[in-house]
Design a protein around this motif. Structure first.
Motif, PDB file in Angstrom:
ATOM      1  N   ASN A  44     -12.895  38.355  -1.582  1.00 15.89           N
ATOM      2  CA  ASN A  44     -12.358  37.190  -0.874  1.00 15.89           C
ATOM      3  C   ASN A  44     -10.883  36.981  -1.222  1.00 15.89           C
ATOM      4  O   ASN A  44     -10.490  37.067  -2.387  1.00 15.89           O
ATOM      5  N   SER A  45     -10.063  36.662  -0.237  1.00 19.87           N
ATOM      6  CA  SER A  45      -8.624  36.499  -0.484  1.00 19.87           C
ATOM      7  C   SER A  45      -8.324  35.353  -1.442  1.00 19.87           C
ATOM      8  O   SER A  45      -7.333  35.398  -2.174  1.00 19.87           O
ATOM      9  N   ARG A  46      -9.170  34.321  -1.500  1.00 19.50           N
ATOM     10  CA  ARG A  46      -8.939  33.218  -2.449  1.00 19.50           C
ATOM     11  C   ARG A  46      -9.068  33.688  -3.889  1.00 19.50           C
ATOM     12  O   ARG A  46      -8.450  33.134  -4.791  1.00 19.50           O
ATOM     13  N   ILE A  47      -9.862  34.697  -4.116  1.00 18.82           N
ATOM     14  CA  ILE A  47      -9.969  35.283  -5.450  1.00 18.82           C
ATOM     15  C   ILE A  47      -8.789  36.225  -5.693  1.00 18.82           C
ATOM     16  O   ILE A  47      -8.159  36.200  -6.736  1.00 18.82           O
ATOM     17  N   GLN A  48      -8.487  37.034  -4.691  1.00 19.72           N
ATOM     18  CA  GLN A  48      -7.410  38.012  -4.845  1.00 19.72           C
ATOM     19  C   GLN A  48      -6.053  37.366  -5.091  1.00 19.72           C
ATOM     20  O   GLN A  48      -5.241  37.911  -5.837  1.00 19.72           O
ATOM     21  N   TRP A  49      -5.774  36.227  -4.479  1.00 17.56           N
ATOM     22  CA  TRP A  49      -4.489  35.561  -4.700  1.00 17.56           C
ATOM     23  C   TRP A  49      -4.247  35.336  -6.181  1.00 17.56           C
ATOM     24  O   TRP A  49      -3.132  35.436  -6.667  1.00 17.56           O
ATOM     25  N   VAL A  50      -5.293  35.008  -6.884  1.00 23.29           N
ATOM     26  CA  VAL A  50      -5.191  34.731  -8.313  1.00 23.29           C
ATOM     27  C   VAL A  50      -5.286  36.022  -9.129  1.00 23.29           C
ATOM     28  O   VAL A  50      -4.436  36.312  -9.966  1.00 23.29           O
ATOM     29  N   THR A  51      -6.312  36.811  -8.882  1.00 26.08           N
ATOM     30  CA  THR A  51      -6.601  37.936  -9.773  1.00 26.08           C
ATOM     31  C   THR A  51      -5.705  39.151  -9.555  1.00 26.08           C
ATOM     32  O   THR A  51      -5.632  40.003 -10.442  1.00 26.08           O
ATOM     33  N   ASP A  52      -5.017  39.248  -8.428  1.00 27.09           N
ATOM     34  CA  ASP A  52      -4.087  40.364  -8.240  1.00 27.09           C
ATOM     35  C   ASP A  52      -2.972  40.338  -9.283  1.00 27.09           C
ATOM     36  O   ASP A  52      -2.409  41.382  -9.622  1.00 27.09           O
ATOM     37  N   ALA A  53      -2.647  39.173  -9.795  1.00 21.08           N
ATOM     38  CA  ALA A  53      -1.623  39.062 -10.841  1.00 21.08           C
ATOM     39  C   ALA A  53      -2.209  39.273 -12.241  1.00 21.08           C
ATOM     40  O   ALA A  53      -1.468  39.402 -13.208  1.00 21.08           O
ATOM     41  N   VAL A  54      -3.531  39.342 -12.332  1.00 20.40           N
ATOM     42  CA  VAL A  54      -4.214  39.451 -13.625  1.00 20.40           C
ATOM     43  C   VAL A  54      -4.737  40.870 -13.864  1.00 20.40           C
ATOM     44  O   VAL A  54      -4.729  41.351 -14.988  1.00 20.40           O
ATOM     45  N   THR A  55      -5.186  41.536 -12.819  1.00 17.56           N
ATOM     46  CA  THR A  55      -5.795  42.862 -12.963  1.00 17.56           C
ATOM     47  C   THR A  55      -4.947  43.925 -12.277  1.00 17.56           C
ATOM     48  O   THR A  55      -4.106  43.626 -11.436  1.00 17.56           O
ATOM     49  N   THR A  84      -5.196  43.913 -17.196  1.00 22.94           N
ATOM     50  CA  THR A  84      -4.001  44.499 -17.797  1.00 22.94           C
ATOM     51  C   THR A  84      -2.733  44.065 -17.080  1.00 22.94           C
ATOM     52  O   THR A  84      -1.644  44.515 -17.424  1.00 22.94           O
ATOM     53  N   GLY A  85      -2.864  43.221 -16.079  1.00 22.54           N
ATOM     54  CA  GLY A  85      -1.715  42.786 -15.289  1.00 22.54           C
ATOM     55  C   GLY A  85      -0.770  41.881 -16.064  1.00 22.54           C
ATOM     56  O   GLY A  85      -1.020  41.535 -17.223  1.00 22.54           O
ATOM     57  N   PRO A  86       0.302  41.449 -15.418  1.00 18.66           N
ATOM     58  CA  PRO A  86       1.331  40.666 -16.107  1.00 18.66           C
ATOM     59  C   PRO A  86       0.926  39.230 -16.444  1.00 18.66           C
ATOM     60  O   PRO A  86       1.605  38.579 -17.226  1.00 18.66           O
ATOM     61  N   PHE A  87      -0.161  38.731 -15.868  1.00 19.74           N
ATOM     62  CA  PHE A  87      -0.579  37.348 -16.123  1.00 19.74           C
ATOM     63  C   PHE A  87      -2.007  37.301 -16.637  1.00 19.74           C
ATOM     64  O   PHE A  87      -2.782  38.233 -16.452  1.00 19.74           O
ATOM     65  N   LYS A  88      -2.346  36.180 -17.288  1.00 28.51           N
ATOM     66  CA  LYS A  88      -3.728  35.915 -17.692  1.00 28.51           C
ATOM     67  C   LYS A  88      -4.091  34.520 -17.198  1.00 28.51           C
ATOM     68  O   LYS A  88      -3.225  33.648 -17.051  1.00 28.51           O
ATOM     69  N   ILE A  89      -5.370  34.306 -16.925  1.00 32.10           N
ATOM     70  CA  ILE A  89      -5.844  33.001 -16.482  1.00 32.10           C
ATOM     71  C   ILE A  89      -5.763  32.059 -17.678  1.00 32.10           C
ATOM     72  O   ILE A  89      -6.317  32.335 -18.734  1.00 32.10           O
ATOM     73  N   ASP A  90      -5.051  30.950 -17.485  1.00 27.72           N
ATOM     74  CA  ASP A  90      -4.826  30.016 -18.582  1.00 27.72           C
ATOM     75  C   ASP A  90      -5.667  28.755 -18.418  1.00 27.72           C
ATOM     76  O   ASP A  90      -6.328  28.320 -19.343  1.00 27.72           O
ATOM     77  N   LYS A  91      -5.643  28.174 -17.223  1.00 29.79           N
ATOM     78  CA  LYS A  91      -6.334  26.900 -17.013  1.00 29.79           C
ATOM     79  C   LYS A  91      -6.766  26.802 -15.546  1.00 29.79           C
ATOM     80  O   LYS A  91      -6.004  27.140 -14.648  1.00 29.79           O
ATOM     81  N   PHE A 128      -5.042  45.030 -22.507  1.00 30.79           N
ATOM     82  CA  PHE A 128      -5.503  43.871 -21.753  1.00 30.79           C
ATOM     83  C   PHE A 128      -4.775  42.637 -22.280  1.00 30.79           C
ATOM     84  O   PHE A 128      -4.204  42.657 -23.373  1.00 30.79           O
ATOM     85  N   SER A 129      -4.838  41.556 -21.529  1.00 32.24           N
ATOM     86  CA  SER A 129      -4.150  40.323 -21.932  1.00 32.24           C
ATOM     87  C   SER A 129      -4.687  39.755 -23.243  1.00 32.24           C
ATOM     88  O   SER A 129      -4.009  38.978 -23.903  1.00 32.24           O
ATOM     89  N   ASN A 130      -5.891  40.162 -23.665  1.00 33.15           N
ATOM     90  CA  ASN A 130      -6.438  39.698 -24.950  1.00 33.15           C
ATOM     91  C   ASN A 130      -6.031  40.611 -26.108  1.00 33.15           C
ATOM     92  O   ASN A 130      -6.451  40.396 -27.234  1.00 33.15           O
TER      93      ASN A 130
END
Length: 172
Positions: free
Chosen positions: A22-33, A154-161, A73-75
């Motif tokens: 779903n694009s609503r997920i991809q908008w967020v996770t494309d910057a994370v994965t 491994t992307g440039p961002f991690k989910i923070d809040k 990974f971001s962790n």
């Protein structure tokens, strides 16, 4: 370093890109994965997490992919073949809840870590579009493959809040 804030009226309860395309997920996770391969400016498929092109057996049933070393990974955990194998086994399982399953189940019969940086994929029959699917398949941390409320990549961002129906903060 910084924060990227998404303000959206409807946030999917799923924050794992393996759960849905779903694009609503991809908008967020494309910057994370990230994926094993990506497209460059000329829309040519090029290695991203992979070190180079896959080695494909003469019958087309075994694909061997070497991973770039030094990716984390971001962790803080290093990217290893075990993470890629966990993702491939999940999306290849016909009983998983992943939208990706239709692209991998019944084609990928096995995936194994040859060593820390080498993944071997076994196919039931030659599957020419596998490379294209590997271009989009998000590689997540093996501990987050089945989680739906978050993801680590491994992307440039991690989910923070996450504040449902308001915002998602990503931190670099």
């Amino acid at each position: 370093g910084g924060t990227l804030i998404f303000g959206v009226t409807s946030i999917s309860p799923y924050l794992n890109p393996l759960a849905s395309t779903n694009s609503r997920i991809q908008w967020v996770t494309d910057a994370v994965t990230e994926s094993l391969y990506t497209y460059n400016e000329e829309l040519k498929s090029v290695p991203l997490l992979a070190e180079g092109e896959p080695e494909i057996s003469s019958e087309g049933l075994t694909w061997t992919i070497k991973l770039k070393r030094g990716i984390t990974f971001s962790n803080g955990d290093p990217l290893t073949a075990e993470h890629v194998v966990a993702v491939l086994k999940f999306v290849s399982d016909p009983t998983s809840y992943s939208d990706w399953t239709s692209y991998f189940a019944n084609y990928v019969t096995d995936a194994r870590a040859v060593d820390d940086a080498t993944v071997e994929i076994t196919l039931s029959k030659p599957y020419g579009v596998l490379r294209s699917h590997l271009n989009g398949l998000p590689i997540v941390h093996k501990d987050f493959v089945t989680k739906t409320d978050s993801t680590v990549g491994t992307g440039p961002f991690k989910i923070d809040k996450v504040v449902q129906e308001q915002t998602i903060d990503l931190r670099s």
